[in-house]
Design a protein around this motif. Sequence first.
Motif, PDB file in Angstrom:
ATOM      1  N   ALA A 111      24.500 -67.238 -35.992  1.00 14.33           N
ATOM      2  CA  ALA A 111      24.209 -68.517 -36.646  1.00 14.33           C
ATOM      3  C   ALA A 111      22.713 -68.786 -36.594  1.00 14.33           C
ATOM      4  N   ALA A 114      22.035 -74.562 -34.658  1.00 16.76           N
ATOM      5  CA  ALA A 114      23.156 -75.194 -33.984  1.00 16.76           C
ATOM      6  C   ALA A 114      23.987 -76.011 -34.976  1.00 16.76           C
ATOM      7  N   TYR A 179      27.125 -73.252 -29.276  1.00 17.59           N
ATOM      8  CA  TYR A 179      25.962 -72.551 -29.847  1.00 17.59           C
ATOM      9  C   TYR A 179      24.881 -72.347 -28.787  1.00 17.59           C
ATOM     10  N   GLU A 184      26.995 -68.355 -32.158  1.00 16.00           N
ATOM     11  CA  GLU A 184      27.987 -69.425 -32.176  1.00 16.00           C
ATOM     12  C   GLU A 184      29.346 -68.853 -31.801  1.00 16.00           C
TER      13      GLU A 184
END
Length: 211
Positions: A111, A114, A179, A184
């Motif tokens: 990811a 966040a 996260y 994540e």
Amino acid sequence: MAAHTRTYAVVGLTLVAAVTAGCSGSGSHSGSISPGSGSTAVSGENKPAPTESNPPGDIPDNQVYVSFQPTDGIFTGFTLKVPEGWARTSQGGTTTFTDKLNTVKITAVSASGAPTAGSVTRTVIPRLRAQVPKFASPRASEVTRHAGRVVLLTYQGDSAKDPVTGKVVRDAFERYAFYRAGHEVDLTLSGPVKADNVDPWRIVSDSFTWR
């Protein structure tokens, strides 16, 4: 004395006749409702599975939990507790533990940032709406677990059809998005609506730890 006997006999015959008439009348109401009775037929095609008043999905209070640490996949730098003895399956970056009607699903992904309640609402909810049968009641919020701030998405949906009985159960879902540093981990907990799994799900979600 004879007069009293005749009176009792008449009363007895009257009670027997009343009971017989009542039984006969109750039988006449059995079966389907006839047309024109005011009832409206509802197609079950677009109707969610019914919520059971006493769902069989409660996780026992004496359930034992064991530590799980992935050894393969896109990211393995975390641990959490899962119920001992549940069936385990893995595919790609997803590991799933199931027992009867309950599921613990763990997915690790890369990811760029966040997740927030807003980003989950914009991106995750539309995806789940297309994947989960009879998806409904989504709500994204930020909560705190032992690992820190986490985005929680709650929603409902129908389970897959049981391959043996063909039964479909209405499920409640809790999806936690953890996260850290470009990684994540999505933890999804699911079981029948109204099942008393608040404490077990809290144990699992609170046990998540980054390594």
